[in-house]
Motif scaffolding. Structure first.
Motif, PDB file in Angstrom:
ATOM      1  N   LEU A 285      40.374  45.063  37.818  1.00  0.00           N
ATOM      2  CA  LEU A 285      40.141  43.632  38.007  1.00  0.00           C
ATOM      3  C   LEU A 285      40.926  42.800  37.006  1.00  0.00           C
ATOM      4  CD1 LEU A 285      36.295  43.620  38.711  1.00  0.00           C
ATOM      5  CD2 LEU A 285      38.123  43.192  40.355  1.00  0.00           C
ATOM      6  N   GLN A 288      44.391  42.466  38.338  1.00  0.00           N
ATOM      7  CA  GLN A 288      44.404  41.512  39.441  1.00  0.00           C
ATOM      8  C   GLN A 288      44.333  40.078  38.924  1.00  0.00           C
ATOM      9  OE1 GLN A 288      41.456  42.354  42.457  1.00  0.00           O
ATOM     10  NE2 GLN A 288      41.892  44.566  42.416  1.00  0.00           N
ATOM     11  N   ALA A 289      43.476  39.873  37.913  1.00  0.00           N
ATOM     12  CA  ALA A 289      43.313  38.537  37.356  1.00  0.00           C
ATOM     13  C   ALA A 289      44.605  38.061  36.694  1.00  0.00           C
ATOM     14  CB  ALA A 289      42.165  38.525  36.359  1.00  0.00           C
ATOM     15  N   GLU A 292      47.009  37.006  39.315  1.00  0.00           N
ATOM     16  CA  GLU A 292      46.626  35.741  39.931  1.00  0.00           C
ATOM     17  C   GLU A 292      46.928  34.567  39.017  1.00  0.00           C
ATOM     18  OE1 GLU A 292      42.731  33.781  42.164  1.00  0.00           O
ATOM     19  OE2 GLU A 292      42.784  35.919  41.716  1.00  0.00           O
ATOM     20  N   ILE A 293      46.682  34.756  37.731  1.00  0.00           N
ATOM     21  CA  ILE A 293      46.993  33.688  36.769  1.00  0.00           C
ATOM     22  C   ILE A 293      48.489  33.444  36.718  1.00  0.00           C
ATOM     23  CG2 ILE A 293      46.994  33.093  34.307  1.00  0.00           C
ATOM     24  CD1 ILE A 293      44.281  34.496  34.080  1.00  0.00           C
ATOM     25  N   ALA A 299      42.530  32.268  37.756  1.00  0.00           N
ATOM     26  CA  ALA A 299      41.987  33.441  38.457  1.00  0.00           C
ATOM     27  C   ALA A 299      40.496  33.250  38.692  1.00  0.00           C
ATOM     28  CB  ALA A 299      42.229  34.709  37.652  1.00  0.00           C
ATOM     29  N   MET A 301      37.124  35.040  40.853  1.00  0.00           N
ATOM     30  CA  MET A 301      36.626  36.191  41.620  1.00  0.00           C
ATOM     31  C   MET A 301      35.152  36.010  41.916  1.00  0.00           C
ATOM     32  SD  MET A 301      38.354  39.349  39.525  1.00  0.00           S
ATOM     33  CE  MET A 301      40.141  39.500  39.343  1.00  0.00           C
ATOM     34  N   THR A 315      36.463  39.754  31.190  1.00  0.00           N
ATOM     35  CA  THR A 315      36.756  38.597  30.334  1.00  0.00           C
ATOM     36  C   THR A 315      37.185  39.033  28.945  1.00  0.00           C
ATOM     37  OG1 THR A 315      35.105  37.315  31.563  1.00  0.00           O
ATOM     38  CG2 THR A 315      35.826  36.426  29.456  1.00  0.00           C
ATOM     39  N   LEU A 325      39.910  31.735  33.647  1.00  0.00           N
ATOM     40  CA  LEU A 325      39.388  32.848  34.441  1.00  0.00           C
ATOM     41  C   LEU A 325      37.904  32.634  34.666  1.00  0.00           C
ATOM     42  CD1 LEU A 325      39.322  35.801  35.591  1.00  0.00           C
ATOM     43  CD2 LEU A 325      38.939  36.546  33.218  1.00  0.00           C
ATOM     44  N   ILE A 327      34.614  34.632  36.757  1.00  0.00           N
ATOM     45  CA  ILE A 327      34.113  35.722  37.599  1.00  0.00           C
ATOM     46  C   ILE A 327      32.641  35.443  37.896  1.00  0.00           C
ATOM     47  CG2 ILE A 327      33.749  38.199  37.816  1.00  0.00           C
ATOM     48  CD1 ILE A 327      35.959  38.625  35.796  1.00  0.00           C
ATOM     49  N   CYS A 341      33.062  32.616  32.345  1.00  0.00           N
ATOM     50  CA  CYS A 341      34.331  31.893  32.435  1.00  0.00           C
ATOM     51  C   CYS A 341      34.977  31.797  31.062  1.00  0.00           C
ATOM     52  CB  CYS A 341      34.123  30.495  32.997  1.00  0.00           C
ATOM     53  SG  CYS A 341      33.530  30.486  34.696  1.00  0.00           S
ATOM     54  N   LYS A 387      36.976  27.745  42.897  1.00  0.00           N
ATOM     55  CA  LYS A 387      38.307  27.585  42.314  1.00  0.00           C
ATOM     56  C   LYS A 387      38.639  26.143  41.939  1.00  0.00           C
ATOM     57  CE  LYS A 387      43.065  29.144  42.927  1.00  0.00           C
ATOM     58  NZ  LYS A 387      43.986  29.910  43.799  1.00  0.00           N
TER      59      LYS A 387
END
Length: 393
Positions: A285, A288-289, A292-293, A299, A301, A315, A325, A327, A341, A387
């Motif tokens: 993850l 992936q984050a 995405e960033i 990012a 999720m 985190t 970020l 989640i 966050c 988001k």
């Protein structure tokens, strides 16, 4: 007013002659010329029972002496003769516990362990003793000694003696003498002690006895015990629990400990495996984050059926990420969500704005300091809803 229970502690039915009544917020206070209802005092609980056909609410005493309380709306005229019946089962439990306490305190006192106080509930009794600790071996020896005293069927007598004659008796605890006759309870050749409570006629009536646990209080030790009917109830309750455990573990009584040990080992192994899987999932993850960033500057999720710890782990791996970020995790797959966050250094204002938006729009609660906050939300949120809250306008 005469305390009939002082003279005949085994009398459970009597003709109560009403001498005074007072209506109170609790109910009707009734006093008798002579009563056998024991009032709550000296560590012993109050008697239950009936007056006429009315169940009493309580039995207490004040400066004027003992009294009972009848329900609101009750009536009783002064001079009236009423059939009074003491609850034999309740009284029996109390007398068994109280008499057992005398024996227990005497045997502890013989070892230099002084009793400081006595307390009783419907399920058990306890004494506070002057000792920082009492070893398990000593408690076992004392428990056995109490049982041997019970088996001797020692007579339990009530004596009224003049203050001047108190020295002639082997009294365990001499009270502050204020004149007048002193009521002593003597248990065979074992113990003599001043007491106003009710007791068995013979120690054999106590039956079973057990010290069930101990704890520390004010630098001393409190010992909890059961006796007679309370011991029976205690063992029945424990037996029911053990039978339920047997059924749940599908094993016999002698195999419970081994079955629990196996379950604990399985739990330990499972926890270790889950920890390893969480670490692997967190690594994936985190990658992936970061992607995405790098692509979108932020990012977000939303995960179902995973522990909140996973969000914290991701985190923690991205403390140097270049963008915000968030989640959001729904551990149970329902509407109860938890989120973590984080923002890069200098983005603290965005984090504060995000927290305010979450609260205003979704009623979320959050807290934290610096570059990371955590919070809870009780509604389902999608990526499209979450988001925009992390994007600077």
């Amino acid at each position: 007013m005469q305390k009939g229970y002082w003279e005949e502690g085994s009398k459970l039915q009597f003709d109560g002659i009403v001498t005074a009544t007072v209506e109170t917020e609790r109910g009707l206070v009734v006093r008798f010329e002579k009563t056998y209802f024991y009032p709550e005092c000296g560590g012993q609980l109050a008697d239950g029972g009936t007056v006429g056909d009315i169940t009493i609410l309580d039995a207490q005493q004040d400066e004027a002496g003992p009294y009972v309380v009848l329900p609101l709306g009750s009536s009783a005229d002064v001079g009236l003769h009423l059939l009074c019946v003491v609850d034999a089962e309740r009284r029996g439990r109390h007398t068994q516990l109280h008499s057992a306490q005398h024996i227990l305190s005497r045997l502890l006192d013989d070892r230099g362990i002084r009793t400081l106080s006595f307390h009783m509930t419907e399920e058990e009794a306890s004494i506070e003793v002057e000792a920082t600790a009492v070893s398990g071996s000593v408690l076992t020896e004392i428990e056995d000694a109490v049982e041997r005293a019970i088996w001797r069927c020692l007579p339990v007598e009530t004596l009224f003696v003049d203050v001047a004659d108190i020295a002639a008796y082997d009294v365990r605890k001499v009270p502050e003498l204020a004149g007048g006759p002193l009521r002593l309870v003597r248990i065979g050749d074992l113990d003599t002690n001043p007491c106003g409570g009710t007791h068995v006629a013979s120690t054999g009536e106590i039956g079973a006895f057990a010290i069930i646990r101990s704890d520390k209080v004010r630098g001393n030790t409190r010992l909890y015990f059961v006796a007679g009917r309370t011991a029976t109830a205690y063992y029945r309750q424990n037996d029911a629990v053990l039978r339920e455990i047997e059924q749940q573990l599908t094993c016999g009584l002698g195999d419970i400990s081994a079955s629990i040990a196996r379950l604990q080992q399985r739990d330990h192994d499972a926890a270790r495996q889950v920890k390893g899987l969480l670490a692997m999932a967190a690594d994936e993850l985190a990658h992936q984050a970061l992607d995405e960033i790098a692509s979108h500057g932020v990012a977000v999720m939303v995960l179902d059926g995973v522990p909140t710890e996973l969000a914290r782990m991701v985190t923690a791996k991205l403390t140097s990420a270049s963008g915000p970020l968030c989640i959001l995790v729904y551990p149970g797959g329902g509407t109860d969500g938890q989120f973590v966050c984080s923002v890069p250094t200098g983005g603290e204002a965005l984090l504060a704005t995000f927290s305010a938006r979450m609260k205003e729009t979704f009623g979320a609660k959050s807290g934290g300091a610096g570059r990371v906050i955590q919070g809870k939300v009780d509604t389902r949120m999608t990526l499209d809803q979450l988001k925009p809250l992390l994007v600077t306008e």
